[in-house]
Design a protein around this motif. Sequence first.
Motif, PDB file in Angstrom:
ATOM      1  N   THR A 114       1.408  -1.136   0.321  1.00  0.00           N
ATOM      2  CA  THR A 114      -0.068   0.396   0.189  1.00  0.00           C
ATOM      3  C   THR A 114       1.024   1.018  -0.128  1.00  0.00           C
ATOM      4  O   THR A 114       0.601   2.157  -0.964  1.00  0.00           O
ATOM      5  CB  THR A 114      -0.751   0.493   1.671  1.00  0.00           C
ATOM      6  OG1 THR A 114      -1.573  -1.164   1.239  1.00  0.00           O
ATOM      7  CG2 THR A 114      -1.376   1.158   1.465  1.00  0.00           C
TER       8      THR A 114
ATOM      9  N   ILE B 273      -3.969   2.404  -8.880  1.00  0.00           N
ATOM     10  CA  ILE B 273      -4.489   2.907  -7.942  1.00  0.00           C
ATOM     11  C   ILE B 273      -3.667   4.776  -8.695  1.00  0.00           C
ATOM     12  O   ILE B 273      -4.591   6.049  -7.974  1.00  0.00           O
ATOM     13  CB  ILE B 273      -4.156   3.705  -6.658  1.00  0.00           C
ATOM     14  CG1 ILE B 273      -2.246   3.486  -6.606  1.00  0.00           C
ATOM     15  CG2 ILE B 273      -4.335   2.621  -5.898  1.00  0.00           C
ATOM     16  CD1 ILE B 273      -1.379   4.053  -5.287  1.00  0.00           C
TER      17      ILE B 273
ATOM     18  N   THR C 295      -6.694   7.235  -9.798  1.00  0.00           N
ATOM     19  CA  THR C 295      -7.523   7.584  -8.685  1.00  0.00           C
ATOM     20  C   THR C 295      -7.561   8.698  -8.217  1.00  0.00           C
ATOM     21  O   THR C 295      -7.966   9.961  -8.176  1.00  0.00           O
ATOM     22  CB  THR C 295      -8.132   6.453  -7.142  1.00  0.00           C
ATOM     23  OG1 THR C 295      -8.926   5.053  -8.320  1.00  0.00           O
ATOM     24  CG2 THR C 295      -8.545   6.695  -6.688  1.00  0.00           C
TER      25      THR C 295
ATOM     26  N   GLY D 183      -6.615   6.379  -2.183  1.00  0.00           N
ATOM     27  CA  GLY D 183      -5.984   5.420  -3.501  1.00  0.00           C
ATOM     28  C   GLY D 183      -4.569   4.631  -2.332  1.00  0.00           C
ATOM     29  O   GLY D 183      -4.841   3.497  -2.987  1.00  0.00           O
TER      30      GLY D 183
ATOM     31  N   ARG E 268      -7.472   2.297  -1.699  1.00  0.00           N
ATOM     32  CA  ARG E 268      -8.124   1.047  -3.008  1.00  0.00           C
ATOM     33  C   ARG E 268      -7.221   0.207  -3.161  1.00  0.00           C
ATOM     34  O   ARG E 268      -7.288  -1.315  -2.915  1.00  0.00           O
ATOM     35  CB  ARG E 268      -8.039   2.029  -3.988  1.00  0.00           C
ATOM     36  CG  ARG E 268      -8.605   0.861  -5.055  1.00  0.00           C
ATOM     37  CD  ARG E 268      -8.329   1.557  -5.939  1.00  0.00           C
ATOM     38  NE  ARG E 268      -8.746   0.669  -7.683  1.00  0.00           N
ATOM     39  CZ  ARG E 268      -9.208   0.839  -8.573  1.00  0.00           C
ATOM     40  NH1 ARG E 268      -8.535   2.006  -9.144  1.00  0.00           N
ATOM     41  NH2 ARG E 268      -8.942  -0.850 -10.065  1.00  0.00           N
ATOM     42  N   ALA E 269      -5.418   0.538  -2.671  1.00  0.00           N
ATOM     43  CA  ALA E 269      -4.978  -0.407  -2.741  1.00  0.00           C
ATOM     44  C   ALA E 269      -4.726  -1.751  -1.192  1.00  0.00           C
ATOM     45  O   ALA E 269      -4.470  -2.972  -1.835  1.00  0.00           O
ATOM     46  CB  ALA E 269      -3.183   0.462  -2.376  1.00  0.00           C
TER      47      ALA E 269
ATOM     48  N   GLU F 287      -7.651  -4.328  -2.601  1.00  0.00           N
ATOM     49  CA  GLU F 287      -7.294  -5.165  -3.684  1.00  0.00           C
ATOM     50  C   GLU F 287      -7.179  -5.962  -3.091  1.00  0.00           C
ATOM     51  O   GLU F 287      -6.303  -6.329  -1.990  1.00  0.00           O
ATOM     52  CB  GLU F 287      -6.370  -4.313  -3.970  1.00  0.00           C
ATOM     53  CG  GLU F 287      -6.589  -4.766  -5.667  1.00  0.00           C
ATOM     54  CD  GLU F 287      -7.864  -4.852  -6.479  1.00  0.00           C
ATOM     55  OE1 GLU F 287      -7.883  -6.200  -7.090  1.00  0.00           O
ATOM     56  OE2 GLU F 287      -8.123  -3.934  -6.417  1.00  0.00           O
TER      57      GLU F 287
END
Length: 307
Positions: free
Chosen positions: A94, A173, A176, A226, A229-230, A233
């Motif tokens: 991340t 990402i 985003t 971002g 989201r990472a 995932e």
Amino acid sequence: MDNITKKLMQRSESTRKDTFGRAVSLTALTLIGIVVVAIFAFVLSRGLSTFFKDGVSVKDFLLGTTWNPSVTNPATKMPYVGALPMIIGSFLVTFLSAIVATPFAIGTALFMTEIAQKRGAKIMQPIIELLVGIPSVVYGFIGLTVVVPFIRTVTGGSGFGILSGTIVLFVMILPTITSMTVDTLKSVPRYYRESALAIGATRWQMIYKVVLRAATPGIMTAIVFGMARAFGEALAVQMVIGNAALMPTGLTTPASTLTSVLTMGIGNTVMGSLQNDVLWTLAMILLLMSLVFNLIVRAIGRRGAMK
């Protein structure tokens, strides 16, 4: 009298429509709230059962380095459920992907808003929208067939690991962070730029000293989104990271994340068993981390609003 009656009837009809609209909105908000609370309650109840029902120590779970829930430790009579390797793996991919993606995102956003507004938006906007629309499995497949062999050739080893996951997440990402940064830069008042240029600042001084500093809270919010989201995932990372529940010893050694362990193991366990409960605990950690990311975004937003 007829006109007065018509006006009263129209006002009454408008009032009924307003009341109906408020009722629909309130119902929708209530349902959303109930769904969110139910999700939190269910995940927390399942995740906490590892500690309260199965008797696993919180310290052993969070700080343990061995993950093998189907095997019992002869010394402690408890299974090997140390989640630290997956937690570290999740944070590594991340933060590294965010660190790599942020300069590219800011540079692209500046090109689209400050340097070549018409040409930049015409060229880059379709690319960003295309990257957003690509499914995660496609990113993972490209990473598996392109990134992993490339890293294997350059660095040796299997090619699977934190580095491969970082590269795949960086691409995922990037749109985003870029799109949110573009919106933030566009929201900076124009007179900021005009005032900086009027007192003799160059174009780059205006961008660096004025525009970027005024947009810092929004850019930080984009970075946190971002990272969120990472962190969550699953499929793309699972295909390139190696899925080895081991402490990462380097960027090119196989590792695992919370999401990769969840997606691989949740379908192979029996509901209510310890093996299933520990996976729900990993899901609880993911849920709490998403809450933390949202709180950080709100804190950044309040700080930016106060300024």
